[in-house]
Design an enzyme around this catalytic site. Structure first.
Site, short mmCIF file in Angstrom:
data_model
loop_
_atom_site.label_atom_id
_atom_site.label_comp_id
_atom_site.label_asym_id
_atom_site.label_seq_id
_atom_site.Cartn_x
_atom_site.Cartn_y
_atom_site.Cartn_z
N LEU A 144 0.81 -1.21 0.00
CA LEU A 144 0.00 0.00 0.00
C LEU A 144 0.85 1.25 0.00
O LEU A 144 0.46 2.28 -0.55
CB LEU A 144 -0.93 0.02 1.22
N GLY A 145 2.01 1.19 0.62
CA GLY A 145 2.87 2.36 0.68
C GLY A 145 4.10 2.07 1.51
O GLY A 145 4.18 1.08 2.23
N GLY A 179 7.24 4.36 3.70
CA GLY A 179 7.77 5.64 4.12
C GLY A 179 8.68 5.49 5.31
O GLY A 179 9.20 4.40 5.60
N GLY A 180 8.87 6.59 6.01
CA GLY A 180 9.75 6.57 7.16
C GLY A 180 9.23 5.74 8.31
O GLY A 180 9.97 5.41 9.22
N GLY A 215 7.87 2.67 7.93
CA GLY A 215 7.83 1.27 7.54
C GLY A 215 6.96 1.02 6.32
O GLY A 215 6.28 1.91 5.81
N VAL A 273 3.80 -0.76 4.43
CA VAL A 273 2.43 -1.14 4.78
C VAL A 273 1.90 -2.05 3.68
O VAL A 273 1.99 -1.73 2.49
CB VAL A 273 1.52 0.08 4.93
N ASP A 318 1.34 14.31 13.91
CA ASP A 318 1.63 14.25 12.48
C ASP A 318 0.32 14.20 11.69
O ASP A 318 0.15 13.39 10.78
CB ASP A 318 2.49 13.03 12.16
#
Length: 757
Positions: free
Chosen positions: A442-443, A445-446, A448, A450, A561
């Site tokens: 799914l994605g 980033g910083g 981890g 997903v 965030d």
């Protein structure tokens, strides 16, 4: 060639002449503006309009700004409003795209996706020099990419996916230096991708070339795109050869997808390539190495590696008749049958022993679905017998019993062995079931990678892979996870389970199926444009979820965030606050020394981005600014407060109201009056505020028309104008530079709930 082409060009010339005559007649009989004439040319090019989407586009109406799907703006360079947006999507329009749309020099956004438009993309379309976003996906367009594609200097979003476009990827595309999202998936592009294209495209955030017919080697210079933060999808093509080691230079946040190609060789273990999950490399038959479960054949077995000369060391053995003839076939069959029978017998014995133990466990009352506890968290004798069958469950329920040294020691052992711990007894499943299920990225980033994982019962879950360190900090990790799992609210993503081992840490939470708010607002969602009622619903739900975190949860958390990508949407557009508490868990999972952890801030903070002085790992030298963060959070010594979340939600609300991203609002500020630029805020505030906040404040101080500030999609809902103005005032109160002047989240939520009542 001329004889062959003329029969095809003749009907097209007649059609163009007919459109021209129609436009000239319109000029003679009405006072339609030049922008209106270009729009009427598009209406004439539409041969089928089953939903009558363009029925009210009438040459007798001199103001095209009132036509459905058309957005206009008052510009300083023009005395009259000019067309800046066309959004006619999902209307099943058939026909073609006329070149006259290129005469709309102030057109910023053209959205015609979800129709049945066919024919080529006219090269004259890119004469629209202000074009910022072009969404033509999900049509029947054909032909090559026009060479003039990169003529608009502000083009940032280009989505031509799900068409029938063909040809090579032209070298001229490297001239699109400002483009951020290049999406050409599910077309018929073919051939090799030439070198030298990608280093010129310095603004790229996302590339999707999947489901085409590209072949040849992967371009090595694609690894120079240090601006990528989203997905690099090259799957479902015919790329061959090895994976260039230079792809490891891509930023760690990039989610790589190389599935279904003809790649071969060992996967390089360099840079961001080493952080990708196995899903990124599946269905490349000749690919091997970590993280795939396919070892590379780098060595030869001892028998085949023996030098030929060694075979002469025992000549008498080699010369014996039995050695020359080998074993008789009948003897070979007998040995094989005996081996098979032995293996089957051993298997039956193991299965028998396993089920006998399970029956004994049930008789003794041992069950991992629950346990009886005595005072102080001790287990009774019946529970002690099944302690090791219920390790994971025991760890989750005894993590707060710090006074029991035996429990603490067992937790350390359990952490080393690796167990799946369910936080919700109604949501239990086996670890093997999780690992066998299909996973989709799914994605990344910083915080981890997903994955979307569909369990055996058909229930989808979101699985976040955190890290591989922190092997000695199980109790601390389990305590934080327990605190997060106790936060239960309809507008907060629920944590269901976790997995802890020395080399792997996973968080399993509910899967929210409709993407996030960022995708819905920025045109990358399959949803239609968000109406005002839906946006207000999202704002109210998000505020309620944050109120629960701030005031109703046991620790009174701070998220820290809040941004559109962390607000997930379900199929009914109910919002869910996500990524809550992950920064704290990441600091534990990435550290092996208990003293490296960053202590929770007062009030039980576990969710915000921590200052660099306290982080478990140092920040990179260049930190991308976050326009949703409060001004005071940019100081190194600042500690997170709940007023940070209030400011962030205020910026998100402004983005929903204006349709503009905070970091891209500088161009609109420049278009404002010079007097306003000095009246709204001090120099220090200008440096701290996002550009969008300054631009909205300038607009209200100058009493500019609401139509210049609000998202054009919302202008169609006339009855909502008072509600939109009220929401603007709520958002401006949340984005005050002084934290003490901002309302509490509870007050913010109450103010939003009053809107529309």
């Amino acid at each position: 060639m001329r004889r062959l082409s003329s029969p095809f060009l003749f009907p097209f010339s007649l059609l163009t002449s007919a459109i021209t005559i129609t436009i000239l007649n319109a000029v003679a009989t009405s006072a339609v503006s030049p922008d209106g004439l270009a729009l009427l040319a598009f209406k004439s090019a539409v041969s089928g309009d089953p939903e009558s989407a363009l029925a009210s586009w009438d040459e007798d109406d001199a103001d095209p700004c009132r036509w459905p799907g058309i957005s206009c703006a008052n510009l300083s360079s023009s005395p009259d409003p000019r067309v800046v947006g066309i959004a006619v999507s999902g209307k099943n329009l058939s026909g073609y795209i006329p070149s006259e749309l290129g005469s709309l020099v102030f057109l910023r956004r053209l959205n015609l996706h979800g129709n049945r438009l066919s024919g080529p993309i006219p090269s004259q379309l890119f004469n629209a020099s202000s074009l910022h976003s072009l969404f033509l996906y999900d049509n029947n367009l054909s032909g090559p990419l026009p060479p003039s594609l990169c003529d608009p200097p502000r083009l940032q979003n280009l989505d031509l996916s799900r068409n029938s476009l063909s040809g090579n990827l032209p070298v001229q595309i490297r001239g699109c230096r400002q483009i951020q999202r290049l999406i050409l998936a599910e077309n018929r592009f073919s051939g090799e991708i030439s070198a030298g294209i990608w280093p010129e495209m310095v603004g790229l955030i996302q590339i999707d070339l999947s489901s085409n017919n590209f072949d040849g080697p992967l371009p090595p210079d694609i690894g120079e795109l240090d601006s990528l933060t989203g997905t690099l999808n090259l799957s479902h093509n015919s790329f061959s050869g090895s994976i260039p080691k230079s792809l490891g230079n891509l930023p760690p946040a990039v989610s790589l997808d190389l599935r279904y190609n003809n790649l071969s060789g060992e996967i390089p273990q360099s840079g961001s390539l080493a952080n990708q999950g196995p899903t990124a490399f599946l269905n490349n038959p000749a690919l091997c190495g970590f993280p795939l479960q396919i070892p590379c054949q780098g060595t030869i077995s001892a028998g085949s590696a023996a030098p030929p000369g060694n075979r002469g060391e025992a000549p008498e053995a080699d010369s014996s008749p039995s050695r020359k003839k080998g074993l008789r076939p009948g003897l070979i069959v007998l040995i094989s049958m005996t081996d098979a029978a032995g293996v089957a017998l051993i298997g039956l014995i193991l299965v028998y022993v396993y089920w006998k133990l399970k029956d004994k466990e049930r008789k003794n009352g041992c069950s991992c679905t629950g346990k009886s506890k005595l005072g102080g968290g001790k287990m009774d004798k019946g529970q002690w017998r099944c302690r090791f069958c219920c390790k994971g469950t025991e760890a989750s329920e005894n993590d707060d019993d710090d006074d029991d040294e035996n429990d603490s020691g067992s937790a350390g052992n359990e952490a080393g062995e690796g167990r799946l711990v369910a936080m919700d007894r109604a949501f239990e499943f086996e670890l093997d079931e999780l690992l066998r299920a299909s996973a989709y990225v799914l994605g990344k980033g910083g915080l981890g990678i997903v994955y979307k994982v569909v369990l055996g019962n058909g229930v989808p879950v979101a699985v976040r892979r955190l890290g591989e360190g922190g092997g000695q900090r199980y109790k601390e990790f389990a305590g934080e996870v327990q605190a997060i799992s106790k936060v239960r609210h309809p507008n907060v993503v629920r944590l269901r389970a976790y997995y802890w081992a020395q080399d792997e840490k996973l968080l399993i939470s509910d899967f929210i199926p409709n993407g996030n708010l960022a995708a819905a607002l920025r045109g990358r969602s399959t949803n239609p444009s968000l109406s005002w009622s839906i946006r207000l619903k999202i704002a109210k739900g998000s505020a309620r979820g944050l109120v629960h975190l701030h005031e109703c949860s046991p620790r009174k958390f701070v998220h820290g965030d809040i941004k559109p990508s962390n607000i997930l949407l379900d199929n009914d557009f109910n919002p869910y606050i996500s990524d809550f508490g992950l920064n704290r868990l990441m600091s534990i999972a990435a550290s092996t020394n208990p003293h490296d952890a960053t202590p929770a801030a007062p009030g039980g903070f576990i969710g915000a981005a921590l200052p660099s002085s306290a982080a478990a790992t140092p920040r990179p030298a260049v930190d991308r600014p976050n326009p949703y963060r409060a001004p005071e959070s940019r100081f190194p010594s600042a500690r997170p407060t709940q007023k940070w979340d209030v400011f962030s939600l205020g910026v998100v609300l402004l983005e929903m109201l204006t349709g503009r991203q905070p970091e891209t609002a500088a161009t609109h500020v420049a278009a404002g009056s010079s007097a306003a630029s000095t009246s709204c805020c001090s120099t220090e505030e200008k440096g701290a505020w996002p550009e969008l906040v300054r631009w909205v404040r300038m607009g209200f101080e100058d009493a500019r028309p609401l139509a210049e500030m609000v998202d054009p999609v919302l202008l169609r809902e006339v009855q909502a104008k008072k509600e939109v103005v009220a929401a603007f005032h709520v958002a401006l109160a949340c984005t005050e530079p002084d934290p003490e002047a901002r309302p509490r989240m509870k007050t913010l939520s109450d103010n939003l709930d009053r809107i529309g009542q």
